[in-house]
Design a protein around this motif. Structure first.
Motif, short mmCIF file in Angstrom:
data_model
loop_
_atom_site.label_atom_id
_atom_site.label_comp_id
_atom_site.label_asym_id
_atom_site.label_seq_id
_atom_site.Cartn_x
_atom_site.Cartn_y
_atom_site.Cartn_z
N ALA A 78 0.88 -1.00 -0.56
CA ALA A 78 0.24 -0.12 -0.01
C ALA A 78 1.11 1.13 -0.34
O ALA A 78 2.22 1.70 0.78
CB ALA A 78 -1.27 0.26 1.33
N PHE A 79 0.34 2.05 -1.06
CA PHE A 79 1.41 3.87 -1.26
C PHE A 79 0.90 4.27 -2.09
O PHE A 79 -0.26 4.39 -2.19
CB PHE A 79 2.71 3.18 -2.01
N ALA A 80 0.48 5.92 -1.15
CA ALA A 80 0.17 6.99 -1.66
C ALA A 80 1.28 8.09 -2.00
O ALA A 80 2.29 8.26 -0.92
CB ALA A 80 -0.82 7.36 -0.65
N GLY A 81 0.67 8.95 -2.50
CA GLY A 81 1.97 9.98 -2.63
C GLY A 81 0.41 10.91 -3.60
O GLY A 81 -0.28 11.26 -4.33
N ARG A 82 1.56 11.99 -4.74
CA ARG A 82 1.26 12.54 -6.18
C ARG A 82 2.70 11.77 -6.92
O ARG A 82 3.20 11.60 -7.68
CB ARG A 82 1.89 14.14 -5.74
N LEU A 83 1.04 11.94 -7.95
CA LEU A 83 1.97 11.23 -9.48
C LEU A 83 2.14 12.48 -10.41
O LEU A 83 1.76 13.41 -11.01
CB LEU A 83 -0.05 10.29 -10.07
N ARG A 84 3.59 11.93 -11.09
CA ARG A 84 4.16 13.05 -12.19
C ARG A 84 4.04 12.78 -13.05
O ARG A 84 4.75 11.69 -13.32
CB ARG A 84 5.44 14.16 -11.52
N PHE A 98 2.69 1.35 2.91
CA PHE A 98 2.98 0.57 3.68
C PHE A 98 4.47 -0.02 4.20
O PHE A 98 4.95 -0.87 5.47
CB PHE A 98 1.86 -0.20 3.40
N GLY A 99 5.19 -0.48 3.34
CA GLY A 99 6.91 -1.06 4.13
C GLY A 99 7.72 0.13 3.23
O GLY A 99 7.40 1.36 3.01
N PRO A 100 8.65 -0.27 3.65
CA PRO A 100 10.25 0.53 3.70
C PRO A 100 10.06 0.50 2.04
O PRO A 100 9.85 0.71 1.20
CB PRO A 100 11.71 -0.29 3.82
N VAL A 101 10.39 2.35 2.27
CA VAL A 101 11.03 2.75 0.60
C VAL A 101 11.74 1.89 -0.10
O VAL A 101 13.00 1.80 -0.04
CB VAL A 101 11.17 4.14 0.45
N GLY A 102 11.91 1.56 -1.30
CA GLY A 102 12.68 1.46 -2.21
C GLY A 102 12.67 1.99 -3.62
O GLY A 102 13.31 2.65 -3.57
N LEU A 103 12.89 0.74 -4.46
CA LEU A 103 13.49 1.90 -5.67
C LEU A 103 12.38 2.65 -6.18
O LEU A 103 11.09 2.53 -5.49
CB LEU A 103 13.56 0.84 -7.15
N PRO A 104 12.35 3.75 -6.67
CA PRO A 104 11.92 4.73 -7.42
C PRO A 104 10.60 4.16 -8.38
O PRO A 104 11.21 3.61 -8.45
CB PRO A 104 12.48 5.70 -8.34
N ASP A 105 8.99 4.94 -8.35
CA ASP A 105 8.44 3.87 -8.98
C ASP A 105 8.40 4.83 -9.98
O ASP A 105 7.36 5.90 -10.31
CB ASP A 105 6.94 4.15 -8.22
N ALA A 173 14.65 1.93 6.63
CA ALA A 173 15.19 1.45 5.77
C ALA A 173 16.41 -0.25 5.24
O ALA A 173 15.85 -0.24 4.45
CB ALA A 173 15.76 2.82 5.05
N ASP A 174 16.67 -0.48 6.32
CA ASP A 174 17.34 -1.27 5.93
C ASP A 174 17.05 -2.89 6.27
O ASP A 174 17.92 -3.63 5.69
CB ASP A 174 18.66 -1.26 6.97
N ALA A 175 15.38 -2.92 5.72
CA ALA A 175 15.21 -4.48 6.36
C ALA A 175 14.07 -4.46 5.46
O ALA A 175 12.51 -3.54 5.86
CB ALA A 175 14.65 -5.26 7.51
N SER A 176 13.28 -5.13 4.84
CA SER A 176 11.39 -5.45 4.64
C SER A 176 10.90 -5.34 5.84
O SER A 176 11.20 -5.64 7.25
CB SER A 176 11.31 -7.13 4.01
N LEU A 177 9.42 -5.16 5.38
CA LEU A 177 8.30 -4.58 7.08
C LEU A 177 7.86 -6.40 7.47
O LEU A 177 8.21 -5.79 8.99
CB LEU A 177 7.22 -4.64 5.68
N ALA A 178 8.51 -7.60 6.88
CA ALA A 178 7.99 -8.53 7.68
C ALA A 178 9.14 -8.90 8.19
O ALA A 178 8.92 -9.37 9.05
CB ALA A 178 7.79 -9.88 6.46
N GLU A 179 10.52 -8.78 7.59
CA GLU A 179 11.59 -8.82 8.35
C GLU A 179 11.38 -8.25 9.91
O GLU A 179 11.82 -8.26 11.36
CB GLU A 179 13.21 -8.90 7.36
N LEU A 180 10.94 -7.01 9.61
CA LEU A 180 10.83 -5.69 10.92
C LEU A 180 9.83 -6.01 11.63
O LEU A 180 10.19 -6.08 13.05
CB LEU A 180 10.37 -4.17 10.74
N VAL A 181 8.85 -7.08 11.21
CA VAL A 181 7.75 -7.60 12.28
C VAL A 181 8.21 -8.70 13.00
O VAL A 181 8.08 -9.15 14.50
CB VAL A 181 6.24 -7.45 11.51
N ARG A 182 9.23 -9.16 12.04
CA ARG A 182 9.58 -11.33 12.58
C ARG A 182 10.99 -10.11 13.68
O ARG A 182 10.73 -10.85 15.11
CB ARG A 182 10.68 -12.09 12.11
N GLY A 183 11.97 -9.67 13.72
CA GLY A 183 12.35 -8.16 14.45
C GLY A 183 12.12 -7.79 15.68
O GLY A 183 12.41 -7.20 16.15
#
Length: 284
Positions: A78-84, A98-105, A173-183
């Motif tokens: 899940a994510f949101a913001g502005r479309l350009r 919803f998750g850590p920021v990855g590559l530009p979309d 920003a150094d782990a996935s959401l699943a890894e963060l929840v597990r840890g």
């Protein structure tokens, strides 16, 4: 014989509305036609929710969910913001994620009949998007909760809406959401990591009702947004333990007519804005 000219890409205003993804082909050639993916596009702001299923419909709060069920929520996107747009390349800025920021979309868009075809720029993928019938005004506001420090977004696209509210603190920003929840140190910390709302819903005769959400207990909720003057917005919300309350946001940016974001079923503060007044110039 002259070559057939390429169709011009759509513009951002032409994308305003609601889109359902019917196909994903990823870089490995795997196809996905079952994940429920909906993109709500306002005049410029957008929200995108991707769920393998609608989990735990009986929950009344995150506190109702066991650790294994919390971990299952990390399968959502899940994510949101502005479309350009720059030429035929579209950039979905993920200011809320919803998750850590990855590559530009970023992706290229073209129309093939009724289908909107998206191909990736930074990652190889192909997506097919189909329009969802929706009629009515379009508007959006960026929001800030001065009590918790959370930011948010409310978008209306015809008779559909998206409501987004960030966590109280950013994710590492150094782990996935699943890894963060597990840890997580304890289950309370795990719940705090998942306390991000992106809800999608329908507007029927002025009543706003959530139909899908990253927070399963929000399904069926009636946020009843109400304008507080021209620089504030209040919504019916729930605390992490499920206790209902009214959340007051400040409007930090807006597009379209603010009046379109006021529910006629609102039980919170009444609007004091002129129904025909556009967003103040300083909020655009």
């Amino acid at each position: 014989m002259s070559a057939k000219p390429h169709a011009l890409p759509p513009s951002v205003p032409e994308l305003t509305g609601v889109w359902h993804r019917s196909l994903l082909v990823d870089a490995d050639g795997r196809r996905d036609t079952t994940t429920a993916v909906t993109w709500v596009q306002g005049p410029a702001r957008y929200a995108d929710l991707r769920q393998p299923a609608n989990p735990h419909p009986g929950a009344t709060s995150l506190s109702d969910l066991r650790f294994e069920e919390l971990l299952g929520l990390t399968r959502q996107e899940a994510f949101a913001g502005r479309l350009r747009q720059r030429s035929d390349v579209f950039h979905w800025a993920r200011t809320l994620d919803f998750g850590p920021v990855g590559l530009p979309d970023a992706g290229r868009l073209r129309r093939e009949g009724a289908v909107l075809v998206e191909t990736g720029v930074h990652v190889a993928y192909l997506e097919h998007w189909r329009p969802v019938r929706s009629t009515g005004p379009s508007a959006a506001v960026e929001l800030f909760d001065p009590v918790t420090g959370c930011t948010g977004l409310l978008i209306r696209a015809g008779d559909r809406f998206a409501q987004v509210r960030d966590r109280a603190e950013p994710l590492p920003a150094d782990a996935s959401l699943a890894e963060l929840v597990r840890g997580a140190a304890d289950i309370g910390r795990a719940r705090a990591l998942l306390d991000f709302e992106l809800s999608l819903g329908r507007i029927d005769h002025g009543r706003w009702t959530v139909e899908r959400s990253t927070l399963p207990h929000r399904v069926g909720a009636v946020p009843a947004p109400a304008l507080d003057g021209c620089a504030g917005l209040v919504v019916n919300d729930a605390r992490p333990d499920g206790t209902p309350y009214t959340r007051a946001f400040e409007i930090t940016a807006a597009e379209g007519l603010l009046a379109a974001l006021h529910s006629t079923a609102a039980t919170a503060l009444a609007a004091s804005v002129n129904a025909s007044a556009p967003a103040p110039e300083g909020l655009r």
